[in-house]
Design a protein around this motif. Structure first.
Motif, PDB file in Angstrom:
ATOM      1  N   THR A  68     -53.177 -12.028 -32.075  1.00  0.00           N
ATOM      2  CA  THR A  68     -51.967 -11.188 -32.060  1.00  0.00           C
ATOM      3  C   THR A  68     -51.453 -10.972 -30.642  1.00  0.00           C
ATOM      4  OG1 THR A  68     -53.278  -9.160 -31.988  1.00  0.00           O
ATOM      5  CG2 THR A  68     -52.594  -9.925 -34.164  1.00  0.00           C
ATOM      6  N   TRP A  69     -52.344 -11.131 -29.638  1.00  0.00           N
ATOM      7  CA  TRP A  69     -51.915 -10.942 -28.252  1.00  0.00           C
ATOM      8  C   TRP A  69     -51.368 -12.229 -27.632  1.00  0.00           C
ATOM      9  CZ3 TRP A  69     -55.119 -14.412 -26.110  1.00  0.00           C
ATOM     10  CH2 TRP A  69     -56.412 -14.526 -26.611  1.00  0.00           C
ATOM     11  N   CYS A  70     -51.259 -13.266 -28.424  1.00  0.00           N
ATOM     12  CA  CYS A  70     -50.816 -14.576 -27.938  1.00  0.00           C
ATOM     13  C   CYS A  70     -49.357 -14.810 -28.304  1.00  0.00           C
ATOM     14  CB  CYS A  70     -51.718 -15.659 -28.523  1.00  0.00           C
ATOM     15  SG  CYS A  70     -51.092 -17.330 -28.316  1.00  0.00           S
ATOM     16  N   GLY A  71     -48.473 -14.695 -27.336  1.00  0.00           N
ATOM     17  CA  GLY A  71     -47.047 -14.872 -27.585  1.00  0.00           C
ATOM     18  C   GLY A  71     -46.690 -16.239 -28.141  1.00  0.00           C
ATOM     19  N   ASP A 101     -60.392  -9.656 -31.054  1.00  0.00           N
ATOM     20  CA  ASP A 101     -61.644  -8.878 -31.022  1.00  0.00           C
ATOM     21  C   ASP A 101     -61.584  -7.681 -31.960  1.00  0.00           C
ATOM     22  OD1 ASP A 101     -62.748 -10.560 -29.181  1.00  0.00           O
ATOM     23  OD2 ASP A 101     -62.259  -9.315 -27.442  1.00  0.00           O
ATOM     24  N   VAL A 106     -56.037  -5.113 -36.501  1.00  0.00           N
ATOM     25  CA  VAL A 106     -54.756  -5.527 -35.911  1.00  0.00           C
ATOM     26  C   VAL A 106     -54.139  -6.704 -36.663  1.00  0.00           C
ATOM     27  CG1 VAL A 106     -55.210  -4.647 -33.578  1.00  0.00           C
ATOM     28  CG2 VAL A 106     -55.947  -6.955 -34.177  1.00  0.00           C
ATOM     29  N   VAL A 134     -62.523 -23.280 -28.155  1.00  0.00           N
ATOM     30  CA  VAL A 134     -61.162 -22.734 -28.275  1.00  0.00           C
ATOM     31  C   VAL A 134     -60.825 -21.882 -27.033  1.00  0.00           C
ATOM     32  CG1 VAL A 134     -59.480 -21.653 -29.831  1.00  0.00           C
ATOM     33  CG2 VAL A 134     -61.537 -22.670 -30.786  1.00  0.00           C
ATOM     34  N   ASP A 135     -60.688 -22.565 -25.920  1.00  0.00           N
ATOM     35  CA  ASP A 135     -60.459 -21.882 -24.643  1.00  0.00           C
ATOM     36  C   ASP A 135     -59.038 -21.386 -24.453  1.00  0.00           C
ATOM     37  OD1 ASP A 135     -63.056 -22.156 -23.778  1.00  0.00           O
ATOM     38  OD2 ASP A 135     -62.692 -24.161 -22.955  1.00  0.00           O
ATOM     39  N   SER A 136     -58.128 -21.893 -25.226  1.00  0.00           N
ATOM     40  CA  SER A 136     -56.748 -21.422 -25.107  1.00  0.00           C
ATOM     41  C   SER A 136     -56.111 -21.416 -26.497  1.00  0.00           C
ATOM     42  CB  SER A 136     -55.952 -22.312 -24.148  1.00  0.00           C
ATOM     43  OG  SER A 136     -56.054 -23.665 -24.528  1.00  0.00           O
ATOM     44  N   LEU A 137     -55.111 -20.570 -26.618  1.00  0.00           N
ATOM     45  CA  LEU A 137     -54.429 -20.406 -27.909  1.00  0.00           C
ATOM     46  C   LEU A 137     -52.927 -20.621 -27.727  1.00  0.00           C
ATOM     47  CD1 LEU A 137     -56.208 -17.144 -29.133  1.00  0.00           C
ATOM     48  CD2 LEU A 137     -56.735 -19.497 -29.803  1.00  0.00           C
ATOM     49  N   PRO A 138     -52.213 -21.132 -28.698  1.00  0.00           N
ATOM     50  CA  PRO A 138     -52.740 -21.610 -29.971  1.00  0.00           C
ATOM     51  C   PRO A 138     -53.458 -22.952 -29.816  1.00  0.00           C
ATOM     52  CG  PRO A 138     -50.400 -22.120 -29.816  1.00  0.00           C
ATOM     53  CD  PRO A 138     -50.743 -21.334 -28.597  1.00  0.00           C
TER      54      PRO A 138
ATOM     55  N   LEU B  59     -49.747  -4.728 -28.941  1.00  0.00           N
ATOM     56  CA  LEU B  59     -50.707  -5.791 -29.264  1.00  0.00           C
ATOM     57  C   LEU B  59     -51.197  -6.533 -28.014  1.00  0.00           C
ATOM     58  CD1 LEU B  59     -49.093  -7.299 -32.485  1.00  0.00           C
ATOM     59  CD2 LEU B  59     -51.167  -5.925 -32.346  1.00  0.00           C
ATOM     60  N   LEU B  60     -50.462  -6.414 -26.927  1.00  0.00           N
ATOM     61  CA  LEU B  60     -50.862  -7.135 -25.715  1.00  0.00           C
ATOM     62  C   LEU B  60     -51.984  -6.395 -24.998  1.00  0.00           C
ATOM     63  CD1 LEU B  60     -47.430  -8.334 -24.325  1.00  0.00           C
ATOM     64  CD2 LEU B  60     -48.997  -9.475 -25.886  1.00  0.00           C
ATOM     65  N   PHE B  89     -40.811 -15.244 -27.906  1.00  0.00           N
ATOM     66  CA  PHE B  89     -41.671 -14.725 -28.962  1.00  0.00           C
ATOM     67  C   PHE B  89     -41.653 -13.203 -29.049  1.00  0.00           C
ATOM     68  CE2 PHE B  89     -44.170 -15.865 -25.193  1.00  0.00           C
ATOM     69  CZ  PHE B  89     -44.624 -14.630 -24.792  1.00  0.00           C
ATOM     70  N   GLN B 127     -55.500 -10.481 -19.189  1.00  0.00           N
ATOM     71  CA  GLN B 127     -55.239 -11.520 -20.192  1.00  0.00           C
ATOM     72  C   GLN B 127     -54.008 -12.285 -19.714  1.00  0.00           C
ATOM     73  OE1 GLN B 127     -52.755 -11.724 -23.231  1.00  0.00           O
ATOM     74  NE2 GLN B 127     -53.615 -13.774 -23.011  1.00  0.00           N
ATOM     75  N   MET B 133     -49.178 -21.368 -23.721  1.00  0.00           N
ATOM     76  CA  MET B 133     -50.508 -21.034 -24.245  1.00  0.00           C
ATOM     77  C   MET B 133     -51.031 -19.751 -23.600  1.00  0.00           C
ATOM     78  SD  MET B 133     -53.054 -23.796 -22.423  1.00  0.00           S
ATOM     79  CE  MET B 133     -52.201 -25.237 -23.001  1.00  0.00           C
ATOM     80  N   CYS B 134     -51.990 -19.156 -24.285  1.00  0.00           N
ATOM     81  CA  CYS B 134     -52.622 -17.941 -23.776  1.00  0.00           C
ATOM     82  C   CYS B 134     -54.135 -18.156 -23.694  1.00  0.00           C
ATOM     83  CB  CYS B 134     -52.348 -16.762 -24.700  1.00  0.00           C
ATOM     84  SG  CYS B 134     -50.653 -16.170 -24.612  1.00  0.00           S
ATOM     85  N   PHE B 135     -54.745 -17.406 -22.814  1.00  0.00           N
ATOM     86  CA  PHE B 135     -56.184 -17.498 -22.615  1.00  0.00           C
ATOM     87  C   PHE B 135     -56.838 -16.199 -23.067  1.00  0.00           C
ATOM     88  CE2 PHE B 135     -53.933 -20.211 -19.800  1.00  0.00           C
ATOM     89  CZ  PHE B 135     -54.573 -21.416 -19.985  1.00  0.00           C
ATOM     90  N   PRO B 136     -58.021 -16.289 -23.625  1.00  0.00           N
ATOM     91  CA  PRO B 136     -58.683 -15.063 -24.078  1.00  0.00           C
ATOM     92  C   PRO B 136     -58.848 -14.071 -22.921  1.00  0.00           C
ATOM     93  CG  PRO B 136     -59.861 -17.000 -24.853  1.00  0.00           C
ATOM     94  CD  PRO B 136     -58.824 -17.494 -23.891  1.00  0.00           C
TER      95      PRO B 136
END
Lengths: 174, 149
Positions: A68-71, A101, A106, A134-138, B59-60, B89, B127, B133-136
């Protein structure tokens, strides 16, 4: 002297490498002979029912790791909703694996808000490790009817890329 | 510098190359009974942005500094203002950091902390994402050398 110049060039390469940002990786559908079996997993879905990847054998699956935190992930979700509607009856399914997490607390509200119509589960470290960490999303895996990974997309790719993959994999003999 | 010495540096350089964000602190002089300010220099890898402490979306995951080692209390943390950026987004602009920025942290020695050289330690949680892309969420160690007088 030449050795020092060589070392200097190597160091420069390493340091300038620091400036490169991570890039999207869009892999084309692999030939059948090179595909490997998708790692099996069983996780609970939003209704608490077991979601068993092996149960999807015979279908083309888009396995999407997101959060959910991944734009950028949220750009893809409306596409996946549309794919689920368009291709469901042709032997296709989307499976979402949230890496939040905070889990369902959420994810469920977000699913309701976004109108997600495909099955969802919460990923864990063990499942992520089976899929390379899975180091990056999506990160999305296109899985063929035989349960083999046909393509991997890391980062946001175009909707057309997904459509191309889905239609190519659905055309394959059942 | 000898070749063998440079070879020992290679793993460090490679590790630094893999970090999305690095943080360093300038050494600081502090008085025992008074608050003092330490400055953290933060550098994000080019092409990435990180959420600020108040990213405009629940959510961020916000950037957050904690200092809990070395015998110091945090009086306050001054996060710099981020930049409001509109992304496709999100309905509203998000408040993000990119490039280099500084965080100010006001510390005060705990009553039992001895005078002399000390090391305040903690974590910076962040974060980061690129456009695609996004990273954990990750945490990096923060160490602040303090000359406590």
């Amino acid at each position: 002297m030449y050795r020092l110049i060589f070392i200097g060039v190597c160091m420069f390469g390493l340091l300038t490498g620091c400036g490169s940002s991570p890039d999207t990786v869009r892999a084309a559908v692999k030939p059948v002979s090179t595909r490997k079996v998708a790692a099996p997993f069983t996780l609970k879905d939003a209704d608490g029912k077991p979601l068993v990847l092996a149960d999807y054998k015979g279908k083309v699956v888009l396995l999407n790791f997101w959060a959910t935190w991944c734009g950028p992930c949220k750009i893809e979700i409306p596409w996946f909703i549309e794919f689920e509607k368009t291709y469901r009856d042709k032997g296709f399914a989307v499976i979402g694996v949230s890496m939040d997490d905070d889990g369902w607390a959420v994810v469920k509200p977000y699913m309701a808000k976004a109108g997600i119509n495909y099955r969802m589960t919460i990923g864990d470290e063990q499942t992520a490790m089976k899929y390379g960490g899975v180091d990056s999303l999506p990160t999305s895996y296109m899985i063929d009817r035989e349960g083999r990974v046909a393509a991997v997309h890391i980062g946001l790719v175009s909707k057309e890329d997904y459509v191309k993959d889905i239609e190519e994999l659905l055309r394959a003999a059942k | 510098m000898r070749l063998s010495n440079l070879i020992f540096l290679l793993p460090m350089l490679l590790a630094a190359q893999n970090e999305l964000l690095t943080v360093s602190a300038q050494p600081v002089i502090g008085k025992k009974a008074e608050p003092f300010v330490a400055i953290l220099n933060v550098q994000l890898k080019p092409g990435l942005h990180a959420n600020t402490n108040k990213p405009n979306d629940e959510l961020l995951i916000p950037l957050k500094l904690t200092i809990d080692k070395g015998g110091f209390d945090v009086v306050k943390v001054d996060y710099p203002a981020g930049k409001n950026e509109k992304y496709s987004f999100s309905d509203q602009p998000l408040n993000v950091y990119s490039g280099a920025f500084q965080i100010g942290v006001t510390l005060k020695a705990q009553p039992g902390t001895a005078a002399g050289l000390a090391m305040a330690g903690g974590k910076l949680r962040y974060q980061a994402c690129s456009e695609t892309m996004c990273f954990p969420p990750k945490t990096v160690d923060v160490r602040i050398a303090v000359d406590l007088r």
